[in-house]
Design a protein around this motif. Structure first.
Motif, PDB file in Angstrom:
ATOM      1  N   PHE A 100      20.456 110.101   2.255  1.00  0.00           N
ATOM      2  CA  PHE A 100      19.824 108.929   1.672  1.00  0.00           C
ATOM      3  C   PHE A 100      20.684 107.688   1.831  1.00  0.00           C
ATOM      4  CE2 PHE A 100      17.747 112.328  -0.776  1.00  0.00           C
ATOM      5  CZ  PHE A 100      16.454 112.036  -0.436  1.00  0.00           C
ATOM      6  N   ASP A 102      22.038 105.480  -0.399  1.00  0.00           N
ATOM      7  CA  ASP A 102      23.176 105.013  -1.196  1.00  0.00           C
ATOM      8  C   ASP A 102      24.188 106.125  -1.455  1.00  0.00           C
ATOM      9  OD1 ASP A 102      24.900 103.673  -2.738  1.00  0.00           O
ATOM     10  OD2 ASP A 102      23.405 102.886  -4.142  1.00  0.00           O
ATOM     11  N   THR A 105      25.564 106.783  -5.085  1.00  0.00           N
ATOM     12  CA  THR A 105      24.848 107.486  -6.138  1.00  0.00           C
ATOM     13  C   THR A 105      24.284 108.830  -5.681  1.00  0.00           C
ATOM     14  OG1 THR A 105      22.909 106.194  -5.558  1.00  0.00           O
ATOM     15  CG2 THR A 105      24.214 105.396  -7.387  1.00  0.00           C
ATOM     16  N   SER A 106      24.472 109.167  -4.411  1.00  0.00           N
ATOM     17  CA  SER A 106      23.905 110.431  -3.921  1.00  0.00           C
ATOM     18  C   SER A 106      24.698 111.638  -4.394  1.00  0.00           C
ATOM     19  CB  SER A 106      23.854 110.443  -2.397  1.00  0.00           C
ATOM     20  OG  SER A 106      22.751 109.702  -1.947  1.00  0.00           O
ATOM     21  N   LEU A 107      25.936 111.415  -4.787  1.00  0.00           N
ATOM     22  CA  LEU A 107      26.765 112.528  -5.221  1.00  0.00           C
ATOM     23  C   LEU A 107      26.843 112.550  -6.739  1.00  0.00           C
ATOM     24  CD1 LEU A 107      29.607 112.159  -2.586  1.00  0.00           C
ATOM     25  CD2 LEU A 107      27.796 113.870  -2.620  1.00  0.00           C
ATOM     26  N   ASN A 108      26.900 113.753  -7.274  1.00  0.00           N
ATOM     27  CA  ASN A 108      27.030 113.907  -8.718  1.00  0.00           C
ATOM     28  C   ASN A 108      28.419 113.437  -9.148  1.00  0.00           C
ATOM     29  OD1 ASN A 108      27.306 114.758 -11.324  1.00  0.00           O
ATOM     30  ND2 ASN A 108      26.398 116.774 -10.985  1.00  0.00           N
ATOM     31  N   PRO A 109      28.473 112.435 -10.017  1.00  0.00           N
ATOM     32  CA  PRO A 109      29.773 111.842 -10.356  1.00  0.00           C
ATOM     33  C   PRO A 109      30.720 112.788 -11.082  1.00  0.00           C
ATOM     34  CG  PRO A 109      28.027 110.953 -11.746  1.00  0.00           C
ATOM     35  CD  PRO A 109      27.357 111.744 -10.671  1.00  0.00           C
ATOM     36  N   VAL A 110      30.202 113.828 -11.721  1.00  0.00           N
ATOM     37  CA  VAL A 110      31.106 114.655 -12.523  1.00  0.00           C
ATOM     38  C   VAL A 110      31.347 116.038 -11.921  1.00  0.00           C
ATOM     39  CG1 VAL A 110      30.537 113.430 -14.624  1.00  0.00           C
ATOM     40  CG2 VAL A 110      29.262 115.481 -14.053  1.00  0.00           C
ATOM     41  N   ARG A 111      30.991 116.198 -10.641  1.00  0.00           N
ATOM     42  CA  ARG A 111      31.304 117.449  -9.944  1.00  0.00           C
ATOM     43  C   ARG A 111      32.245 117.123  -8.795  1.00  0.00           C
ATOM     44  NH1 ARG A 111      30.684 122.297 -12.206  1.00  0.00           N
ATOM     45  NH2 ARG A 111      28.656 122.566 -13.175  1.00  0.00           N
ATOM     46  N   GLN A 116      30.333 120.314  -4.497  1.00  0.00           N
ATOM     47  CA  GLN A 116      29.018 119.874  -4.028  1.00  0.00           C
ATOM     48  C   GLN A 116      28.758 120.279  -2.587  1.00  0.00           C
ATOM     49  OE1 GLN A 116      27.566 116.050  -5.585  1.00  0.00           O
ATOM     50  NE2 GLN A 116      29.501 115.841  -6.669  1.00  0.00           N
ATOM     51  N   TYR A 155      37.037 113.979  -7.172  1.00  0.00           N
ATOM     52  CA  TYR A 155      35.705 113.594  -7.622  1.00  0.00           C
ATOM     53  C   TYR A 155      35.205 112.424  -6.789  1.00  0.00           C
ATOM     54  CZ  TYR A 155      36.180 116.664 -11.596  1.00  0.00           C
ATOM     55  OH  TYR A 155      36.319 117.760 -12.380  1.00  0.00           O
ATOM     56  N   PHE A 157      34.300 109.520  -7.414  1.00  0.00           N
ATOM     57  CA  PHE A 157      34.819 108.172  -7.690  1.00  0.00           C
ATOM     58  C   PHE A 157      36.169 107.936  -7.032  1.00  0.00           C
ATOM     59  CE2 PHE A 157      36.835 110.606 -11.021  1.00  0.00           C
ATOM     60  CZ  PHE A 157      38.061 109.999 -11.195  1.00  0.00           C
ATOM     61  N   VAL A 168      28.262 113.100   2.190  1.00  0.00           N
ATOM     62  CA  VAL A 168      26.819 113.341   2.126  1.00  0.00           C
ATOM     63  C   VAL A 168      26.345 113.924   3.454  1.00  0.00           C
ATOM     64  CG1 VAL A 168      24.583 112.190   2.011  1.00  0.00           C
ATOM     65  CG2 VAL A 168      26.354 111.607   0.364  1.00  0.00           C
ATOM     66  N   ILE A 171      27.396 117.492   3.718  1.00  0.00           N
ATOM     67  CA  ILE A 171      26.526 118.369   2.930  1.00  0.00           C
ATOM     68  C   ILE A 171      25.213 118.599   3.674  1.00  0.00           C
ATOM     69  CG2 ILE A 171      25.160 118.524   0.817  1.00  0.00           C
ATOM     70  CD1 ILE A 171      27.423 117.010  -0.599  1.00  0.00           C
TER      71      ILE A 171
ATOM     72  N   ASP B 387      19.837 109.292  -8.447  1.00  0.00           N
ATOM     73  CA  ASP B 387      19.828 109.574  -7.012  1.00  0.00           C
ATOM     74  C   ASP B 387      20.464 110.909  -6.680  1.00  0.00           C
ATOM     75  OD1 ASP B 387      18.541 107.310  -6.460  1.00  0.00           O
ATOM     76  OD2 ASP B 387      20.224 106.226  -5.582  1.00  0.00           O
ATOM     77  N   TYR B 388      21.508 111.256  -7.434  1.00  0.00           N
ATOM     78  CA  TYR B 388      22.183 112.496  -7.069  1.00  0.00           C
ATOM     79  C   TYR B 388      21.276 113.703  -7.296  1.00  0.00           C
ATOM     80  CZ  TYR B 388      23.175 113.554 -11.972  1.00  0.00           C
ATOM     81  OH  TYR B 388      23.057 113.848 -13.296  1.00  0.00           O
ATOM     82  N   PHE B 391      19.141 113.873  -4.222  1.00  0.00           N
ATOM     83  CA  PHE B 391      19.906 114.443  -3.117  1.00  0.00           C
ATOM     84  C   PHE B 391      20.105 115.947  -3.322  1.00  0.00           C
ATOM     85  CE2 PHE B 391      23.980 115.181  -0.796  1.00  0.00           C
ATOM     86  CZ  PHE B 391      23.440 115.046   0.467  1.00  0.00           C
ATOM     87  N   LYS B 395      19.085 118.900  -0.893  1.00  0.00           N
ATOM     88  CA  LYS B 395      19.996 119.954  -0.478  1.00  0.00           C
ATOM     89  C   LYS B 395      19.323 121.311  -0.538  1.00  0.00           C
ATOM     90  CE  LYS B 395      24.252 119.713  -2.608  1.00  0.00           C
ATOM     91  NZ  LYS B 395      25.166 119.241  -3.669  1.00  0.00           N
ATOM     92  N   HIS B 406      23.924 120.275 -12.468  1.00  0.00           N
ATOM     93  CA  HIS B 406      24.155 118.849 -12.276  1.00  0.00           C
ATOM     94  C   HIS B 406      23.730 117.981 -13.454  1.00  0.00           C
ATOM     95  CE1 HIS B 406      25.587 119.241  -8.178  1.00  0.00           C
ATOM     96  NE2 HIS B 406      24.651 120.157  -7.998  1.00  0.00           N
ATOM     97  N   PRO B 485      35.331 113.323 -15.685  1.00  0.00           N
ATOM     98  CA  PRO B 485      36.533 113.139 -14.880  1.00  0.00           C
ATOM     99  C   PRO B 485      36.811 111.678 -14.570  1.00  0.00           C
ATOM    100  CG  PRO B 485      34.723 113.948 -13.535  1.00  0.00           C
ATOM    101  CD  PRO B 485      34.262 114.007 -14.958  1.00  0.00           C
ATOM    102  N   ARG B 486      35.785 110.828 -14.648  1.00  0.00           N
ATOM    103  CA  ARG B 486      36.015 109.429 -14.288  1.00  0.00           C
ATOM    104  C   ARG B 486      36.819 108.692 -15.331  1.00  0.00           C
ATOM    105  NH1 ARG B 486      29.821 108.393 -13.592  1.00  0.00           N
ATOM    106  NH2 ARG B 486      29.997 109.833 -15.324  1.00  0.00           N
TER     107      ARG B 486
END
Ligand SMILES: Nc1ncnc2c1ncn2[C@@H]1O[C@H](COP(=O)(O)OP(=O)(O)OP(=O)(O)O)[C@@H](O)[C@H]1O
Ligand SMILES: [Mg+2]
Lengths: 355, 496
Positions: A100, A102, A105-111, A116, A155, A157, A168, A171, B387-388, B391, B395, B406, B485-486
């Motif tokens: 996609f 962006d 935002t395509s990735l899970n921020p907390v994994r 992933q 992560y 970020f 991305v 993946i 968005d995640y 995605f 997947k 997630h 984690p951020r």
């Protein structure tokens, strides 16, 4: 062009959305054969249905949308018949992947990044966690992440935008898909990173031989990566041909307009060419040629009857009455006549575009 | 991280003190001071026939509570005159000099009704009120606290010893308290007497005890248990030996000498029931857990079935809970509870009976479910549109995989951060609930103290409630670092 194997074949696809109690027809009968190993670009202004059309390949339409007509054949299966997530298992994300727009935002921020990537490997290739980790690190290296072992547990970020988009892509390619759909994969990135990502996709394609469907606004990108180009307008493909044909012998007035509005083609001191008017409302039935109201070359018939696909060459088709033998001869606007040389100039400036 | 947390703690303490000081000024300047005697009519009645003593009583109380500085003539003369005898004679030169001096210092000189003596009084300004509070607020125990002329050989040191159960403890001789740090079986298992907060005496309710002691010591009946005393004798006793403080040699009686080999013989007792603070904690924590047990799954189901009947049902419930006044809801729930044989008031069955707790806990929990449910639902819905998630679907993950791996982890973040808010809600909810059920906890104490004009108690409770809310906010942020984690709590320029 030699006979090539068709990998995915869409016929008369129509997509409708329910919006409150109204019906919006986003895709109005598209037929398209995609050949194995090619790169096909889909261009067209915002809202023309590029994303919706490609979403039907993976059953990713939002819940208020349905494929109301047509077939999409892939490996002998009609994808329009697949409804539940279970039906899609083994296709979505495995045979047909999507990248996609962006990466932020395509990735899970907390994994973690590693989680992933290996998640899909475990899921689709039934590997153990340890094997998946090994494969994921290998993939990370392939998409150009330096020091991949150490960055496995980072992560999102902690990654830059370009690096995230590489992840991305990693993946999406983790399961060696047959088709990679790139929905504006570089729009959110800056120009140098864009070029790097494009080159990455191209290189990977050479290596793995997957088919790429490229959605983009950037005709410069198209000129560089695409074998064929499909131009979409108001839920239809209005012109399709090889990249050379569409760029140097465009036949549809909408393609003309699109090409002349390229910012790169702007001549110093002159206003950029902008297409006037707005696309038709997709809620209403379109009569005649959907582009007619904005078309300076429009004829009476354009407002009355929908034009058929006219064949120009074996590979080049356009949906405009101008190609009817009875139509008066219309010349494309000046701005795009010597497009060939000018595009070469542009791509030279951005040297990276040479793949 | 450490530096950041330290900074936050310091800022939290400052905010708590600011709030407390503001309340002190409000209460002391705002409440007409005659009101504090309303609940103490018995004492006033007794002194009604002796107006001078009544005056002394009133001014002494005001001074104790912190309204003003009160000096009867004897004190004036001790403080400001070299010739005490002459000073004590009204009309004498020395007397007039002292009176003038006091007047010059801003004191009001008042004559008693019957005798011809006078006294001086001066109201504290807001600044002095705050200053007096702050300077006496923290008492740190140390080995030189005790000054007992009858016990010149008192040893003075802090040491690590063991208590009467053989468990290690930080002990002291020469301090006010025998045990500075000790362990026992009651929550939070480690206790200290080292630093004492001083809010002053409780008045007019719970007289002659410090406010903090009132709300933190046990309630109910005394508990008699076999005890081994410091000098080795054993017997049944109610004393809690961890609480013993120094008793001047002069007031040590035979009973004390039979049990104790040192002067630390001034002990509090063990009670059968939890203190007000603990009781409120019990209710608060039980209600909080119950609220999350109900609201988390409910909110998650609402989000998953968005727009379906489960969601609609939930929204109706939330709307009702929000629009019905909590008092009406409490009384409604009480009616239902009564029909199941649950008691109307807490004291009917008392501390020991589980049925006393059921209804208030359910009510407290339900009161906070509405906002919790709607928040959880919103977080989940927000996340499922992210968005995640799109995605993750591309997947090829299934809905349940996406949800468990997630969405949940993302949605839990604001939920964890919201826990402190829920704690605050439970506290404020407890004020009403405890009053309605006559539960002897802090929540009920607050309106009781306000009604009784128990100023020091109001200040104490304000301090506790403020501290709870502010530190739970901090706790929420620290919790956040574990799930997100951020987020690395750090002040500028500090690296992990
Ligand atoms: N879930 C939906 N509900 C209703 N309408 C939708 C939905 N998704 C897309 N549409 C409509 O379908 C049309 C085509 O949208 P689509 O996203 O395919 O455009 P696009 O060509 O990809 O545009 P862009 O270049 O901006 O991405 C638009 O008019 C859009 O408003
Ligand atoms: Mg799009």
């Amino acid at each position: 062009m030699e006979e090539r194997e068709v990998i995915l074949s869409a016929k008369d696809v129509e997509v409708k959305f329910r919006v409150r109690d109204r019906i919006l027809t986003a895709i109005r009968g598209i037929s398209l054969d995609i050949y194995k190993g090619e790169t096909i670009a889909i261009v067209g202004e915002s809202g023309s249905g590029k994303s919706v059309f490609t979403k039907t390949f993976t059953g990713m339409l939002e819940v208020n949308g349905d494929i109301t007509n047509g077939t999409i054949m892939f490996e002998g299966k009609d994808l329009t018949k697949l409804k539940k997530d279970k039906d899609w298992e083994g296709i979505r994300g495995k045979r047909i992947s999507t990248v996609f727009q962006d990466p932020m935002t395509s990735l899970n921020p907390v994994r973690t990044i590693g989680y992933q990537i290996s998640e899909v490997i475990v899921k689709h290739q039934k590997k153990s966690k340890a094997e998946a980790k090994q494969m994921a690190i290998e993939l990370m290296k392939q998409v150009g992440i330096v020091n991949a072992e150490n960055r496995y547990d980072d992560y999102p970020f902690q990654y830059s935008g370009g690096m995230r988009q590489r992840i991305v892509i990693a993946i999406a390619l983790a399961c060696r898909p047959d088709i990679l759909i790139c929905d504006e994969p570089t729009t959110a990135l800056d120009v140098t990173i864009q070029a790097q990502i494009l080159k990455l996709i191209k290189d990977l394609q050479k290596e793995y031989g997957f088919t790429t469907v490229y959605i983009t606004h950037d005709l410069g990108v198209v000129a560089n990566v695409a074998d064929r180009v499909a131009v979409m307008y108001a839920g239809q493909i209005v012109e399709i041909g090889t990249a050379e044909e569409v760029f140097y012998k465009p036949a549809h007035p909408y393609t003309w307009a699109l090409l002349s509005s390229l910012p790169q083609l702007g001549v110093k001191g002159e206003d950029l060419y902008a297409i006037t008017g707005t696309p038709p409302s997709l809620y209403d039935k379109v009569i005649g040629d959907a582009f007619a109201p904005r078309n300076p070359y429009a004829m009476k018939i354009d407002f009355e009857e929908e034009p058929p696909m006219f064949k120009i060459t074996d590979t080049h088709f356009a949906k405009t009455w101008l190609l009817d033998p009875r139509a008066p001869k219309a010349e494309p606007p000046k701005a795009i006549r010597n497009l060939h040389e000018r595009l070469l100039e542009i791509t030279d400036e951005r040297g990276d575009y040479h793949g | 991280m450490k530096r950041y947390v330290l900074g936050r703690i310091i800022r939290s303490v400052i905010s708590i003190m600011v709030v407390t000081c503001a309340v002190i000024v409000l209460v002391f300047m705002g409440v007409p001071r005659d009101r504090i005697f309303r609940q103490d009519q018995a004492s006033l009645q007794k002194l009604a026939s002796k107006p001078d003593e009544l005056t002394n009583y009133r001014y002494n109380k005001w001074e104790d509570i912190g309204y003003l500085d009160f000096q009867p003539l004897s004190e004036m003369c001790t403080n400001s005159s070299d010739d005490y005898a002459a000073c004590m004679v009204p009309g004498s030169d020395e007397f007039n000099r002292v009176v003038e001096q006091y007047e010059a210092d801003g004191y009001t000189i008042t004559e008693y009704e019957t005798s011809d003596l006078v006294f001086a009084s001066r109201d504290y300004s807001p600044l002095e009120l705050v200053w007096n509070f702050l300077t006496s607020f923290i008492e740190i125990d140390h080995p030189n606290v005790i000054q007992d002329a009858d016990n010149p050989d008192l040893e003075r040191r802090i040491y690590i010893g063991s208590d009467f159960n053989g468990i290690p403890a930080v002990k002291c001789t020469g301090c006010e308290h025998e045990y500075l740090i000790y362990f026992d079986s009651s929550f939070p298992f480690i206790h200290q007497n080292w630093i004492q907060l001083n809010f002053g005496e409780s008045y007019p309710t719970f007289q002659r005890r410090d406010t903090l002691e009132v709300i933190s010591s046990g309630q109910g009946e005394l508990v008699n248990a076999p005890t081994t005393f410091p000098n080795g004798t054993t017997g049944n006793s109610t004393l809690n030996l961890h609480t013993c403080t120094y008793k001047p040699t002069a007031s040590m009686d035979r009973m004390d000498l039979n049990k104790f080999d040192t002067n630390y013989a001034n002990c509090m007792s063990n009670y059968s029931s939890p203190s007000m603070i603990n009781l409120s904690y019990i209710f608060g924590i039980a209600a909080l857990v119950l609220a999350y047990l109900i609201a988390l799954p409910a909110g998650i189901i609402m989000a998953q079935k968005k727009g379906k009947w489960q969601d609609k049902l939930g929204i109706i419930y939330v709307n009702i809970m929000i629009s019905v006044p909590s008092l009406a809801f409490i009384f409604f729930m009480k009616l239902i509870g009564n029909s199941f044989g649950l008691p109307d008031k807490f004291p009917q069955l008392g501390f020991q009976d589980i049925r006393s707790y059921i209804l208030p806990v359910i009510i407290l929990a339900l009161l906070s479910t509405a906002s919790l449910m709607i928040w959880v639902r919103r977080y989940m819905v927000d996340q499922s549109n992210a968005d995640y998630v799109k995605f993750a679907r591309a997947k090829g993950l299934s809905q349940s995989e996406i949800f468990n791996r997630h969405i949940l982890k993302n949605a839990i973040i604001p939920i964890v951060n919201g826990i402190p808010g829920q704690i605050i809600l439970c506290i404020s909810g407890s004020v009403i609930t405890e009053s309605v059920f006559a539960i002897p906890g802090m929540g009920k104490m607050l309106p009781d103290a306000i009604k009784a004009n128990n100023n020091t108690m109001i200040v104490t409770l304000t301090f506790i409630f403020t501290a709870l809310s502010i530190f739970s906010l901090l706790a929420g942020d620290i919790l956040l670092t574990f799930v997100d984690p951020r987020i690395q709590l750090s002040s500028k320029g500090e690296t992990r």
